[in-house]
Design an enzyme around this catalytic site. Structure first.
Site, short mmCIF file in Angstrom:
data_model
loop_
_atom_site.label_atom_id
_atom_site.label_comp_id
_atom_site.label_asym_id
_atom_site.label_seq_id
_atom_site.Cartn_x
_atom_site.Cartn_y
_atom_site.Cartn_z
N THR A 36 0.52 -0.95 -0.30
CA THR A 36 -0.20 -0.56 -0.16
C THR A 36 1.02 1.33 -0.13
O THR A 36 1.07 2.38 -0.33
CB THR A 36 -0.86 0.06 1.50
OG1 THR A 36 -1.05 -1.16 1.85
CG2 THR A 36 -2.03 0.25 1.02
N ASP A 89 1.73 5.48 6.18
CA ASP A 89 1.94 3.85 6.27
C ASP A 89 1.03 3.07 5.46
O ASP A 89 -0.05 3.49 5.89
CB ASP A 89 3.23 3.78 7.21
CG ASP A 89 3.82 2.78 6.83
OD1 ASP A 89 3.89 1.50 5.93
OD2 ASP A 89 4.96 2.48 8.20
N ASP A 92 -1.21 -3.77 9.37
CA ASP A 92 -2.09 -4.88 8.96
C ASP A 92 -2.96 -5.80 9.24
O ASP A 92 -3.63 -5.77 8.70
CB ASP A 92 -0.65 -5.90 9.33
CG ASP A 92 1.05 -5.95 8.80
OD1 ASP A 92 0.86 -6.33 7.79
OD2 ASP A 92 2.10 -5.72 9.40
N GLY A 105 5.87 -6.82 6.71
CA GLY A 105 6.81 -6.31 6.27
C GLY A 105 8.20 -6.48 6.34
O GLY A 105 9.37 -5.88 6.29
N GLU A 111 9.92 2.01 10.60
CA GLU A 111 8.13 2.77 10.66
C GLU A 111 8.11 2.97 11.70
O GLU A 111 7.75 4.14 12.22
CB GLU A 111 7.11 1.46 10.53
CG GLU A 111 7.36 1.16 9.04
CD GLU A 111 6.95 -0.33 8.56
OE1 GLU A 111 6.48 -0.35 7.31
OE2 GLU A 111 6.48 -1.24 9.90
#
Ligand code: 5RP
Length: 262
Positions: A36, A89, A92, A105, A111
């Protein structure tokens, strides 16, 4: 648009496309990781190219850095930029309070650092990522390789006192070797099925020696942009409580898909 783009990919694309409308000239941006987030980098690159938008992006992984450079989005390190206006960002899972599970990921560490160093974080996701309670997606935890089996055992012991439905922990593999993160660590995945108290879980996990960071993002995300395969998007702002609906038109998107091939 390539004909074979799945409904999920369309949903991810429209969420990414809508989220890039939040980007203003001169902004310093955190660039997330995952499929995404990759759409978001493509949409951002289009605005840089077509509108002359001036931005600098801090990528959250080597993959995102490579993609941004390849598409002409200027990048810098967090130490160069220090503080960011906005991070966009994927996730999940997200719940109604916009608490997240991230790290599918394997980029959760960068992140989380980048999102925390941002005035605002926008999560972009397809509707399937929304859950009433976090935990169906295995919770990634980044651990250092030294003594990893001991760290894993300590995590398993800690889980005994926490309200979860399942307590299986697995080392994430890349083929027949442990997966190595960008920070040269390992990832263990906690198959919990349901996390009753994500805030407590996040705090307790980070107390264990050997744990670098966990994939629970608590009180970090401000806005979620939820995409649907038919072009609908929903924008929810946790701070203002506002919910807005919008639609992304798929026409004139050929530039975005050019680097994907057909
Ligand atoms: C990477 C992440 C991703 O944002 C998360 O896994 C979602 O990925 P995708 O957009 O491919 O579904 O946390 O560490």
């Amino acid at each position: 648009m390539p004909a074979e783009l799945s409904p999920i990919d369309k949903a991810k694309f429209v969420a990414a496309r809508r989220a890039t409308a939040f980007v203003e000239d001169g902004m310093k941006l955190g660039l997330g990781t995952g499929s995404t987030a990759a759409w978001m980098v493509r949409c951002l690159a289009e605005r840089v190219r077509d509108e002359g938008l001036r931005v600098v992006g801090v990528p959250t992984s080597s993959r995102t850095a490579d993609l941004a450079r390849q598409l002409g989005v200027p990048v810098a390190s967090l130490d160069e930029v220090k503080w960011l206006d906005l991070t966009i960002d994927g996730a999940d899972e997200f719940d109604r309070d916009l608490n997240l599970i991230k790290g599918g990921g394997a980029a959760l560490l960068q992140e989380k650092i980048v999102a925390t160093a941002s005035d605002r974080m926008i999560v972009i996701a397809d509707a399937a990522k929304e859950v009433t309670q976090l935990g169906a997606f295995p919770l990634p935890v980044e651990i250092i390789p030294f003594g990893w089996q001991t760290t894993k055992a300590l995590v398993e012991e800690t889980l005994v006192s926490l309200d979860v439905l399942n307590r299986e922990v697995s080392l994430r593999m890349n083929g027949d070797r442990p997966l190595i993160t960008d920070e040269a660590n390992y990832i263990i995945d906690l198959h919990l099925k349901r996390i009753a108290n994500p805030r407590q879980m996040a705090l307790v996990l980070n107390q264990i020696p050997g744990v670098v960071e966990n994939g629970l993002f608590i009180d970090i995300c401000d806005i979620v942009v939820i995409g649907h395969g038919d072009g609908r998007v929903e924008v929810r702002d946790i701070t203002t409580g506002e919910v807005a609906e919008d639609r992304v038109i798929f026409a004139d998107t050929d530039n975005i898909f050019a680097d994907l091939g057909d």
